[in-house]
Design an enzyme around this catalytic site. Structure first.
Site, PDB file in Angstrom:
ATOM      1  N   GLY A   7       0.845  -1.189   0.000  1.00 24.48           N
ATOM      2  CA  GLY A   7       0.000   0.000   0.000  1.00 24.48           C
ATOM      3  C   GLY A   7       0.879   1.236   0.000  1.00 24.48           C
ATOM      4  O   GLY A   7       1.387   1.650   1.040  1.00 24.48           O
ATOM      5  N   THR A   8       1.084   1.811  -1.165  1.00 24.43           N
ATOM      6  CA  THR A   8       1.969   2.973  -1.238  1.00 24.43           C
ATOM      7  C   THR A   8       1.125   4.228  -1.359  1.00 24.43           C
ATOM      8  O   THR A   8       1.191   4.965  -2.325  1.00 24.43           O
ATOM      9  CB  THR A   8       2.970   2.808  -2.400  1.00 24.43           C
ATOM     10  OG1 THR A   8       3.573   1.522  -2.274  1.00 24.43           O
ATOM     11  CG2 THR A   8       4.068   3.856  -2.316  1.00 24.43           C
ATOM     12  N   GLY A  12       2.559   4.438   3.521  1.00 16.08           N
ATOM     13  CA  GLY A  12       3.502   3.496   2.912  1.00 16.08           C
ATOM     14  C   GLY A  12       4.569   4.219   2.094  1.00 16.08           C
ATOM     15  O   GLY A  12       5.757   3.879   2.163  1.00 16.08           O
ATOM     16  N   LYS A 184      -4.367   6.454  20.708  1.00 14.26           N
ATOM     17  CA  LYS A 184      -4.485   7.138  19.416  1.00 14.26           C
ATOM     18  C   LYS A 184      -5.951   7.317  19.019  1.00 14.26           C
ATOM     19  O   LYS A 184      -6.319   8.328  18.413  1.00 14.26           O
ATOM     20  CB  LYS A 184      -3.722   6.391  18.318  1.00 14.26           C
ATOM     21  CG  LYS A 184      -3.668   7.247  17.050  1.00 14.26           C
ATOM     22  CD  LYS A 184      -2.865   6.691  15.918  1.00 14.26           C
ATOM     23  CE  LYS A 184      -2.899   7.720  14.779  1.00 14.26           C
ATOM     24  NZ  LYS A 184      -2.423   7.159  13.510  1.00 14.26           N
ATOM     25  N   ASN A 192     -11.424  12.547  13.357  1.00 14.33           N
ATOM     26  CA  ASN A 192     -11.733  11.956  12.051  1.00 14.33           C
ATOM     27  C   ASN A 192     -13.239  11.810  11.865  1.00 14.33           C
ATOM     28  O   ASN A 192     -13.769  12.017  10.780  1.00 14.33           O
ATOM     29  CB  ASN A 192     -11.056  10.588  11.905  1.00 14.33           C
ATOM     30  CG  ASN A 192      -9.557  10.692  11.697  1.00 14.33           C
ATOM     31  OD1 ASN A 192      -8.876  11.430  12.416  1.00 14.33           O
ATOM     32  ND2 ASN A 192      -9.034   9.984  10.724  1.00 14.33           N
ATOM     33  N   SER A 255      -7.402  12.245   7.827  1.00 16.81           N
ATOM     34  CA  SER A 255      -7.323  11.341   6.670  1.00 16.81           C
ATOM     35  C   SER A 255      -8.689  10.736   6.319  1.00 16.81           C
ATOM     36  O   SER A 255      -8.992  10.529   5.146  1.00 16.81           O
ATOM     37  CB  SER A 255      -6.306  10.233   6.942  1.00 16.81           C
ATOM     38  OG  SER A 255      -6.672   9.508   8.100  1.00 16.81           O
ATOM     39  N   GLU A 267     -12.411   3.989   7.169  1.00 21.02           N
ATOM     40  CA  GLU A 267     -12.196   2.904   8.128  1.00 21.02           C
ATOM     41  C   GLU A 267     -13.200   2.958   9.289  1.00 21.02           C
ATOM     42  O   GLU A 267     -12.815   3.033  10.457  1.00 21.02           O
ATOM     43  CB  GLU A 267     -10.757   2.970   8.654  1.00 21.02           C
ATOM     44  CG  GLU A 267      -9.726   2.694   7.573  1.00 21.02           C
ATOM     45  CD  GLU A 267      -8.295   3.032   7.996  1.00 21.02           C
ATOM     46  OE1 GLU A 267      -7.442   2.145   7.921  1.00 21.02           O
ATOM     47  OE2 GLU A 267      -8.060   4.185   8.399  1.00 21.02           O
TER      48      GLU A 267
END
Lengths: 309, 309
Positions: A7-8, A12, A184, A192, A255, A267
């Protein structure tokens, strides 16, 4: 150390680049960014210095990469279902899997499919955005907490931390990753989540109005109560500390908001659903998280419908 | 009975038309719809029979109307600030002011400006939308609860109820309007609020997913707790009853959602802010209402900014 970056995206690409620049053998698995990175390289803008990496070792499949010492999983948790098919070509007998993903449940998922003895856990405290294919903007921070998924640090966790540190990554050996994850979540759950639910709100937007700022703090207190039910002590002074710290972020877009605006999967289960379910299973009532989760379920569902249409 | 209808949107237009059809002297105060209604009349589609009213007695100012027996206030609560200037020409020594507005605080506002002895309180239980200037769609229901702002029914309240009943409006004399207001908030707080916060959700959307449906019920339970703090008893079985009843509404868009989508002011303070402040003043903690209110503050603020730009 031979390292595969799965996962770039922002995470990543950024940490993989650092590890590669430090001389490690790094293999980037890419999908949508592959052609761009092969042609134009990987660009990173950062307060720590910009970088333009060319001849990046980018691969389209894990078969081309083969067995590695360390697999860094930097996909969104929403893509976990592809890992059981994706990762096997990377696995030798000693290969470790390091998840740098947010939220709860990722280590358990990986452990279930690849054996719990392979799993290391990491969390990134960094402001990063992938603004275009092969382009990553680093706004600030950059630390990683890294350790065993549960239990005290092991020699192999220490070795990975040292490898990251040699690459000038601010990586610390964590003695209690489950605590770190709740710690976190204390930031991610309100910022988020409310960034999406309050209508494309930046961190500054969420802290501007007293009513909304108070809700940020109250959601943090709910996370503290949930964490405490599992023996993870987070001080009740932390919400004020985190809010003060977040004021420095200005109009930063969490994000999840960026994913939401791009019509990408958010997510929701890892960050809101799984913590809520665990709290409920321990008999802990979290009314604000519960309402926020239900709103995010629908908002993200609608956003992806729009994207698909 | 000479009646002035202040605000000829959905509520004012619908009930005003019924009162006029029954032979009362009704004067409609209109602003944006005036020219259209003068030219094309007032159209109402309804399961009780469609109506097309021509030669509607529509006025542009209260001075043209002059003193009346009853002023029916059917403006949004967000427009209350214009009433102190708007209403005086309508007032004789015996003129009553009937608010048909949602939420809490309207009677107190009117009482403060025009004397508490003038004020009657009403609540509409009706699915209505003004779909275009002079065009009102009635989807169902249609009852009004009407009484003194506080205290038992008076002869004048009884007279107004009879006037409404003679116009075939399902109007009942309420013995405890403060209770009625909390009872109606029990529906408005979750449905009108979540319709906006959950991203343009209809009643059916809010009841489809178990997580969101459960939040509807939990918000209703918060309203029950708040009402109880002021001595208003609402049974704990009411949320299930209201949810079952609301399933019949299908894809109904609560009025606040329609206002929101049109960039019009939403009654955030009357429906969410004032009940929350009263609860807080009584030491009652309502986490879901608190979060919902803070989200609505920002969402409606942003929506109106868009409208203004």
């Amino acid at each position: 150390m031979k390292i595969a970056i799965i996962g770039t995206g922002a995470i990543g690409g950024y940490y993989g680049a650092r590890l590669w620049q430090a001389g490690n053998e790094v293999c980037f698995l890419m999908r949508s960014d592959l052609a761009t990175v092969q042609k134009h390289g990987l660009r990173i803008t950062s307060p720590d210095g910009d970088a333009h990496l060319i001849n990046v070792p980018a691969f389209a499949s894990t078969k081309e990469i083969g067995p590695v010492d360390l697999v860094v999983i930097a996909l969104k948790a929403t893509a976990n279902h592809i890992l059981p098919e994706l990762l096997p070509p990377l696995l030798g007998s000693e290969t470790c899997l390091l998840t740098l993903q947010n939220g709860l449940g990722n280590e358990a998922f990986l452990g279930q499919h690849f054996g719990p003895e392979r799993i290391l856990s990491g969390l990134c405290f960094v402001c990063l955005t992938r603004t275009a294919p092969g382009v990553i903007e680093h706004y600030g921070h950059g630390g990683i907490a890294l350790g065993e998924a549960s239990g005290p640090p092991s020699p192999r966790a220490r070795l990975v931390v040292e490898t990251f540190q040699k690459a000038k990554i601010d990586c610390r050996l964590a003695t209690d990753m489950p605590w770190e994850r709740w710690r976190k979540l204390l930031w991610n759950i309100p910022f988020n989540g409310l960034a999406i639910a309050a209508g494309h709100a930046t961190v500054a937007d969420l802290l501007r109005e007293p009513e909304l700022r108070s809700e940020v703090a109250e959601l943090m207190h709910e996370v503290i109560v949930a964490a405490a039910a599992f023996g993870h002590v987070i001080g009740s002074d932390i919400p004020d500390f985190e809010i003060a710290r977040s004021l420095d972020m200005g109009p930063y877009r969490p994000s999840s908001l960026i994913d939401f605006e791009r019509g990408l999967p958010v997510e929701v289960e890892a960050i809101w659903g799984e913590p809520l379910r665990r709290a409920r299973s321990a008999g802990v009532v979290l009314p604000r998280l519960s309402l926020l989760y239900s709103l995010l379920l629908r908002l993200t569902h609608e956003s992806q419908k729009l994207d698909a249409s």
